[in-house]
Structure formats: structure tokens, C-alpha cells
Enzyme design. Structure first.
Site, short mmCIF file in Angstrom:
data_model
loop_
_atom_site.label_atom_id
_atom_site.label_comp_id
_atom_site.label_asym_id
_atom_site.label_seq_id
_atom_site.Cartn_x
_atom_site.Cartn_y
_atom_site.Cartn_z
N PRO A 2 42.26 -0.35 41.31
CA PRO A 2 41.68 -0.19 42.78
C PRO A 2 41.49 0.78 43.69
O PRO A 2 42.29 1.54 43.55
CB PRO A 2 42.11 -1.60 43.55
CG PRO A 2 42.78 -2.39 42.61
CD PRO A 2 43.16 -1.66 41.71
N GLU A 3 40.12 0.90 44.20
CA GLU A 3 40.20 2.35 44.50
C GLU A 3 39.96 1.65 46.43
O GLU A 3 40.58 1.13 46.53
CB GLU A 3 38.54 2.80 44.51
CG GLU A 3 38.96 2.71 42.61
CD GLU A 3 37.15 3.69 42.41
OE1 GLU A 3 36.89 4.87 43.01
OE2 GLU A 3 36.99 3.19 40.97
N LYS A 51 45.07 4.44 48.86
CA LYS A 51 45.53 3.64 47.57
C LYS A 51 46.61 3.21 47.94
O LYS A 51 47.12 2.14 47.51
CB LYS A 51 44.79 3.97 46.38
CG LYS A 51 43.20 4.49 45.69
CD LYS A 51 43.45 4.50 44.76
CE LYS A 51 42.35 5.57 44.42
NZ LYS A 51 42.89 5.85 42.68
N ARG A 253 41.09 10.19 33.05
CA ARG A 253 39.91 9.28 33.19
C ARG A 253 38.93 9.62 32.92
O ARG A 253 38.59 10.67 32.76
CB ARG A 253 40.71 9.40 34.83
CG ARG A 253 42.47 9.34 35.59
CD ARG A 253 42.48 8.33 34.97
NE ARG A 253 41.88 6.65 35.65
CZ ARG A 253 41.99 6.81 37.33
NH1 ARG A 253 42.66 7.70 37.96
NH2 ARG A 253 41.91 5.47 37.61
#
Length: 265
Positions: A2-3, A51, A253
Site C-alpha cells: 500500500p502507498e 507508509k 521494483r
């Protein structure tokens, strides 16, 4: 993972359920906190920084503590009415906070720790300015200095580095770079206006928070320009979207770009 906008929504959900309430029971299912009992503690609002979630409490004895959690890849917080069936199996729970009305259950949390609120800086002090925070002029200049400190660094890697700015993940990296017209695998020095990019990243994150999901195109049917749209036509120029890796070895990523709208050179 999640960002920043998704984490802030999680914090808001915990606030609606817990802020101002008194815990009647707590259950920590991590070894280092297995004997901790927060029954009688009053819950203050949950803050976020990037985060990271910071749920603040005052114990019955007056101690001010912070429950620091991080969702990592699989984690989530769920809030249910007290006594209702849990939405995930019990063995996945890491924290349970119970009031007379609700239960807040942290499932598969990547990090759970309890510390004095005065010591929060020891767990978030290394982070860059929070793109969803108050964002003062000093925050902006700090983020700009950290982003441009290593001009040869790959831009995508720099933007994902939470010590530069906190809150960006692969969604907002990909979308910010597209809107800015910069290839994420180019060096930071290729940015003509790094401050403008930071401001756009912040605006996109805030938009995601307000809409409840990433919508960078303005169209809910095609909400994002490039994220996870590899091999599909660019919504702007119809060129095929590509994907590739950014980040240090072992922590790469995936990011996405349009080779025409965001030329590599």
C-alpha cells in the site's frame, strides 16, 4: 505494498473506530508484546508518515505510548462490530484492539512495535517529508535537496527511497513520471524542474486520497496512464506501454512508461 494515500485511508478508518474510545481488551500476537495489556487505555488519533501508522494511546496510568505498525506487502487493518466474525483467519492476526463497540484487527502486519510517544523519532526520523503531511516550505526544500543530492542516481530509485520523500510507491512513481514526461530510468539530473515533479507527486497522492483510488487520467474507466498497462496502447499517443525495473539489486521494483511520451534519451 500500500502507498501513502492507502495508508492514510487506513489511519482514517482507525480514527473513526477508535479515536477517543477506551480499550476493554488488547491482544498482541507477536512474541515481543505477547504479555502486553492495554486494557483501560484511551486511544488518540492515528497519525501516518508515508507508509507508517502511528496509533497513539494514553494508558490508565497516564503513560503515552505509540503503536507503530507497517502493512508491508500483505498487511491490513480491519474494523468490525464487536462480536462479529473476523474477515480473515485468526492465525493471521497480529494485533487486536477491542472497545465496547468495535474490534480493530491488524492482519499480517509487517511490523508491530510499542514505544513511548516521545520516542517516535527513533522509528520515523530517517524518513523524508511526508507527501500527505502539512508540507511546509521547509519540507519542500528538504525533499528537493534530498532528491537532487545524488544527480546520477536513477530517478525511479530515488523517488521510491522513503528517506527522500515518504509515501510514494510504484503506482505514484509510474504516474508521476508519466505526467511529468520523464522516463523513470533516467538519472535525477535529467529533470528540468525537480520541484515541479515533487509538487505533482504530492498533488497526485492527494487526489488518490480524495477519490479513494488512483485516478490520474480523470476517467474512472481508464483511471491510470501507465501503471500495470504494459503491452497496452498509451491513452495519449497509442504507443505500446513498456515496463522495467528500478531500484538497488535485490530490491528492484517494477515501473511503467510510454516510450514516446517519456523518451529514454
Amino acid at each position: 505494498m500500500p502507498e501513502g494515500d492507502a495508508v492514510r485511508r487506513t489511519g482514517d478508518r482507525l480514527d473513526r473506530a477508535l479515536a477517543g474510545a477506551t480499550l476493554v481488551r488488547s491482544d498482541f500476537r507477536v512474541p515481543q508484546l505477547a504479555t502486553t495489556d492495554l486494557a483501560g487505555a484511551t486511544v488518540a488519533p492515528t497519525a501516518t508518515h508515508g507508509k507508517h501508522l502511528l496509533t497513539r494511546l494514553t494508558t490508565a496510568g497516564g503513560d503515552r505510548l505509540t503503536l507503530h505498525t507497517h502493512l508491508k506487502m500483505e498487511g491490513s487493518w480491519r474494523v468490525i462490530h464487536a462480536g462479529d466474525r473476523w474477515p480473515q483467519p485468526g492465525h493471521l492476526a497480529r494485533v487486536v484492539l477491542t472497545t465496547d463497540a468495535v474490534e480493530a484487527i491488524g492482519f499480517q502486519l509487517g511490523l508491530v512495535e510499542l514505544l513511548p510517544t516521545a520516542d517516535e523519532h527513533t522509528v520515523i526520523g530517517h524518513l523524508g517529508p511526508d507527501l500527505l503531511g502539512p508540507w511546509s516550505a521547509d519540507d519542500e526544500q528538504t525533499a528537493l535537496a534530498r532528491l537532487t543530492a545524488a544527480p546520477d542516481r536513477v530517478l525511479g530509485e530515488a523517488l521510491l527511497d522513503q528517506s527522500v520523500v515518504a509515501g510514494l510507491g510504484t503506482i505514484w512513481l509510474s504516474e508521476t513520471c508519466f505526467v511529468q514526461g520523464i522516463h523513470p530510468q533516467r538519472p535525477v539530473s535529467a529533470l528540468a524542474d525537480p520541484l515541479r515533479l515533487l509538487r505533482r507527486a504530492r498533488a497526485l497522492l492527494r487526489s488518490g486520497l480524495e477519490h479513494g483510488q488512483p485516478i490520474t487520467t480523470g476517467d474512472r474507466h481508464n483511471p491510470v496512464w501507465v501503471y500495470r498497462r504494459q503491452r497496452q496502447p498509451c491513452l495519449r499517443c497509442r504507443t505500446t506501454i513498456e515496463a522495467g525495473q528500478v531500484g538497488p539489486p535485490g530490491r528492484e521494483r517494477t515501473t511503467y512508461w510510454c516510450p514516446r511520451c517519456q523518451p529514454r534519451a
